[in-house]
Design a protein around this motif. Structure first.
Motif, PDB file in Angstrom:
ATOM      1  N   ASP A 132       3.389  -5.704   4.603  1.00 29.79           N
ATOM      2  CA  ASP A 132       2.364  -5.078   3.324  1.00 29.79           C
ATOM      3  C   ASP A 132       1.365  -4.068   3.972  1.00 29.79           C
ATOM      4  OD1 ASP A 132       0.714  -6.620   5.205  1.00 29.79           O
ATOM      5  OD2 ASP A 132       0.285  -8.136   3.789  1.00 29.79           O
ATOM      6  N   SER A 133       1.187  -3.753   5.111  1.00 33.69           N
ATOM      7  CA  SER A 133       0.511  -2.734   5.564  1.00 33.69           C
ATOM      8  C   SER A 133       0.784  -2.496   7.175  1.00 33.69           C
ATOM      9  CB  SER A 133      -0.972  -3.179   5.473  1.00 33.69           C
ATOM     10  OG  SER A 133      -1.460  -4.253   6.345  1.00 33.69           O
ATOM     11  N   LEU A 134       0.503  -1.391   7.609  1.00 26.51           N
ATOM     12  CA  LEU A 134       0.615  -0.774   8.834  1.00 26.51           C
ATOM     13  C   LEU A 134      -0.409  -0.218   9.514  1.00 26.51           C
ATOM     14  CD1 LEU A 134       4.388   0.844   8.725  1.00 26.51           C
ATOM     15  CD2 LEU A 134       3.670  -1.348   9.784  1.00 26.51           C
ATOM     16  N   ALA A 135      -0.598  -0.296  10.704  1.00 23.82           N
ATOM     17  CA  ALA A 135      -1.833   0.338  11.343  1.00 23.82           C
ATOM     18  C   ALA A 135      -1.438   1.866  11.596  1.00 23.82           C
ATOM     19  CB  ALA A 135      -2.257  -0.247  12.854  1.00 23.82           C
ATOM     20  N   LEU A 136      -1.999   2.561  10.385  1.00 28.79           N
ATOM     21  CA  LEU A 136      -1.906   4.243  10.518  1.00 28.79           C
ATOM     22  C   LEU A 136      -3.208   4.657  10.268  1.00 28.79           C
ATOM     23  CD1 LEU A 136       1.024   4.354   8.325  1.00 28.79           C
ATOM     24  CD2 LEU A 136       1.290   4.795  10.687  1.00 28.79           C
ATOM     25  N   PRO A 137      -4.066   4.519  11.379  1.00 25.06           N
ATOM     26  CA  PRO A 137      -5.582   4.992  11.271  1.00 25.06           C
ATOM     27  C   PRO A 137      -5.824   6.569  10.887  1.00 25.06           C
ATOM     28  CG  PRO A 137      -4.991   4.893  13.603  1.00 25.06           C
ATOM     29  CD  PRO A 137      -3.908   4.250  12.958  1.00 25.06           C
ATOM     30  N   ARG A 168       5.637  -8.964  15.747  1.00 27.84           N
ATOM     31  CA  ARG A 168       4.529  -8.111  16.004  1.00 27.84           C
ATOM     32  C   ARG A 168       4.906  -6.762  16.825  1.00 27.84           C
ATOM     33  NH1 ARG A 168       2.403 -13.400  17.039  1.00 27.84           N
ATOM     34  NH2 ARG A 168       2.746 -13.210  19.346  1.00 27.84           N
ATOM     35  N   ASP A 169       5.725  -6.748  17.674  1.00 23.20           N
ATOM     36  CA  ASP A 169       6.147  -5.575  18.571  1.00 23.20           C
ATOM     37  C   ASP A 169       7.105  -4.745  17.778  1.00 23.20           C
ATOM     38  OD1 ASP A 169       5.387  -6.908  20.827  1.00 23.20           O
ATOM     39  OD2 ASP A 169       7.140  -7.851  21.424  1.00 23.20           O
ATOM     40  N   ALA A 170       7.556  -5.173  16.685  1.00 18.46           N
ATOM     41  CA  ALA A 170       8.390  -4.299  15.992  1.00 18.46           C
ATOM     42  C   ALA A 170       7.421  -3.681  14.803  1.00 18.46           C
ATOM     43  CB  ALA A 170       9.596  -5.024  14.936  1.00 18.46           C
ATOM     44  N   THR A 171       6.469  -4.091  14.404  1.00 19.02           N
ATOM     45  CA  THR A 171       5.518  -3.532  13.447  1.00 19.02           C
ATOM     46  C   THR A 171       4.583  -2.481  14.425  1.00 19.02           C
ATOM     47  OG1 THR A 171       5.203  -5.575  12.458  1.00 19.02           O
ATOM     48  CG2 THR A 171       3.258  -4.145  12.035  1.00 19.02           C
ATOM     49  N   ALA A 172       4.287  -2.850  15.608  1.00 15.59           N
ATOM     50  CA  ALA A 172       3.559  -1.959  16.424  1.00 15.59           C
ATOM     51  C   ALA A 172       4.340  -0.577  16.794  1.00 15.59           C
ATOM     52  CB  ALA A 172       3.066  -2.483  17.723  1.00 15.59           C
ATOM     53  N   SER A 178       0.655  -1.164   0.017  1.00 14.04           N
ATOM     54  CA  SER A 178       0.030  -0.095   0.092  1.00 14.04           C
ATOM     55  C   SER A 178       0.822   1.295   0.042  1.00 14.04           C
ATOM     56  CB  SER A 178      -0.830  -0.195   1.205  1.00 14.04           C
ATOM     57  OG  SER A 178      -0.264   0.041   2.437  1.00 14.04           O
ATOM     58  N   LEU A 179       0.098   2.223  -0.377  1.00 11.72           N
ATOM     59  CA  LEU A 179       1.014   3.651  -0.279  1.00 11.72           C
ATOM     60  C   LEU A 179      -0.201   4.487   0.643  1.00 11.72           C
ATOM     61  CD1 LEU A 179       2.438   6.097  -1.255  1.00 11.72           C
ATOM     62  CD2 LEU A 179       1.006   6.165  -3.100  1.00 11.72           C
ATOM     63  N   THR A 180       0.402   4.909   1.775  1.00  8.90           N
ATOM     64  CA  THR A 180      -0.418   5.572   2.638  1.00  8.90           C
ATOM     65  C   THR A 180       0.455   7.103   2.628  1.00  8.90           C
ATOM     66  OG1 THR A 180      -0.846   3.828   3.844  1.00  8.90           O
ATOM     67  CG2 THR A 180      -1.076   5.570   4.988  1.00  8.90           C
ATOM     68  N   VAL A 181      -0.780   8.108   2.730  1.00  8.79           N
ATOM     69  CA  VAL A 181      -0.434   9.572   2.838  1.00  8.79           C
ATOM     70  C   VAL A 181      -0.768   9.762   4.151  1.00  8.79           C
ATOM     71  CG1 VAL A 181      -0.988  12.006   2.018  1.00  8.79           C
ATOM     72  CG2 VAL A 181      -1.042   9.871   0.399  1.00  8.79           C
TER      73      VAL A 181
END
Length: 362
Positions: free
Chosen positions: A97-102, A246-250, A31-34
């Motif tokens: 592939d994706s990060l939790a960036l709400p 999982r910890d590194a992703t968070a 994904s591309l996230t702005v």
């Protein structure tokens, strides 16, 4: 109804329910996230896919530059002609592939994730704003790859670049190890230290920008390109289902969120911050050597190749002035010609009026 038919129906309903849940939650992929963007850079929310090879053109258009081929992508709308963001920051995260960036402006699926660089955008920034010496920083800590141009040579001269320098920075004062919840991550494992080193680089960049706030007040746009591959190493070593991954992703999601907010605030809410998450690239990255002096030689007016002059950022202003002045003069000529054609010499001209009266007196 027999037991066999009942089990078949139950299996069909189970598959249908699983598909409904899958499409409801969304299919996760590259994904591309702005993260941040000013109001005059209009990113539209939608699920329009963007190709990996078009990301440099997308960055150039978001900065107000022209591209060789039109980008027929509805996610970015045309903005004001005389407004451009003061900086563009692109962070490429490999291994996820994706990060939790709400709290993002918009997010788009990434297709055809081929390797790319912002070399063309950096060349454009340097050629148009060479006298203002803009900041151009391209950094990949895992590969110890660094490219700086303009004021970046003075601002980021203390930025740790090699893995040895970054790991030494982790043991100094102001290290991120004192503020991050490491949980399952270790300070002694090589892969863990690589990930933490990249987080430290993000922290040091914002710290240096806060020390040099005058960079956000000049008229030249700045360009930052960062490539992080710590998650890729953690995924290869521990696996995606491991607590370390999982910890590194968070941790990375929260760090990128704060990094985007800090850069956006430092540039007076006039910066575009994008994050590209890609599981793996489809082809190895091949970088060609280039030289800024070579581009100056090509643009030499006395070149035997009869090349055109470089594009000047005053072109749009001069073009509008000449265009509207020509239109105004053309309308003035038309109006004068129309009035002269329909003029009555006996009534509209003082010369003929005086001559007519003199003839009558005689």
């Amino acid at each position: 109804m027999s037991l066999t038919n009942w089990r078949r129906m139950e299996a069909v309903f189970s598959v249908a329910f699983a598909l409904c849940v899958l499409f409801t939650n969304g299919v996760h992929g590259d994904s591309l996230t702005v993260l941040q963007a000013p109001d005059f850079v209009s990113f539209q929310k939608g699920d329009w896919p963007v190709s990996g090879e078009k990301i440099p053109d997308l960055v150039a258009l978001s900065m107000g530059f022209s591209v060789q081929e039109d980008l027929s992508w509805p996610g970015l709308q045309a903005g004001p002609l005389f407004q451009r963001p003061r900086a563009n920051v692109l962070v490429v995260v490999r291994g996820v592939d994706s990060l939790a960036l709400p709290q993002s402006v918009a997010s788009y699926p990434l297709e055809n994730p081929v390797p790319f660089t912002l070399d063309s955008v950096a060349e454009t920034v340097h050629s148009l704003f060479a006298e203002d010496t803009p900041v151009v920083l391209q950094l990949a800590p895992s590969e110890e790859r660094l490219y700086m141009l303009g004021k970046a040579n003075a601002v980021f001269e203390d930025l740790p670049v090699t893995l040895q320098q970054i790991r030494a920075r982790l043991s100094q004062d102001g290290s991120v190890l004192a503020s991050l919840p490491l949980n399952s991550l270790s300070r002694n494992a090589e892969a863990d230290l690589l990930f933490l080193s990249e987080v430290q680089v993000l922290h040091d960049i914002t710290a240096l920008l806060q020390r040099h706030r005058h960079l956000a007040k000049d008229h030249s746009p700045d360009l930052y390109s960062l490539e992080l591959s710590g998650l890729e190493e953690l995924s290869r070593l521990y696996g995606q289902d491991s607590p370390q991954y999982r910890d590194a992703t968070a941790i990375l999601a929260s760090v990128l969120k704060k990094f985007g907010e800090d850069v956006y605030s430092l540039y007076g809410n006039s910066a575009v911050v994008e994050v590209v998450t890609v599981k793996t690239f489809e082809a190895p990255l091949t970088r060609k050597s280039r030289s800024i002096l070579e581009s100056k030689q090509i643009s030499n007016p006395g070149s035997p190749y009869n090349l055109a002059y470089k594009y000047n950022f005053h072109y749009a202003v001069v073009f509008n002035i000449v265009l509207w002045l020509m239109i105004a003069l053309a309308l003035a000529v038309i109006a004068i010609a129309y009035n002269l054609w329909n003029m009555d010499p006996g009534y509209d001209s003082i010369i003929y009026r005086m001559t007519n009266q003199k003839i009558r007196l005689d």
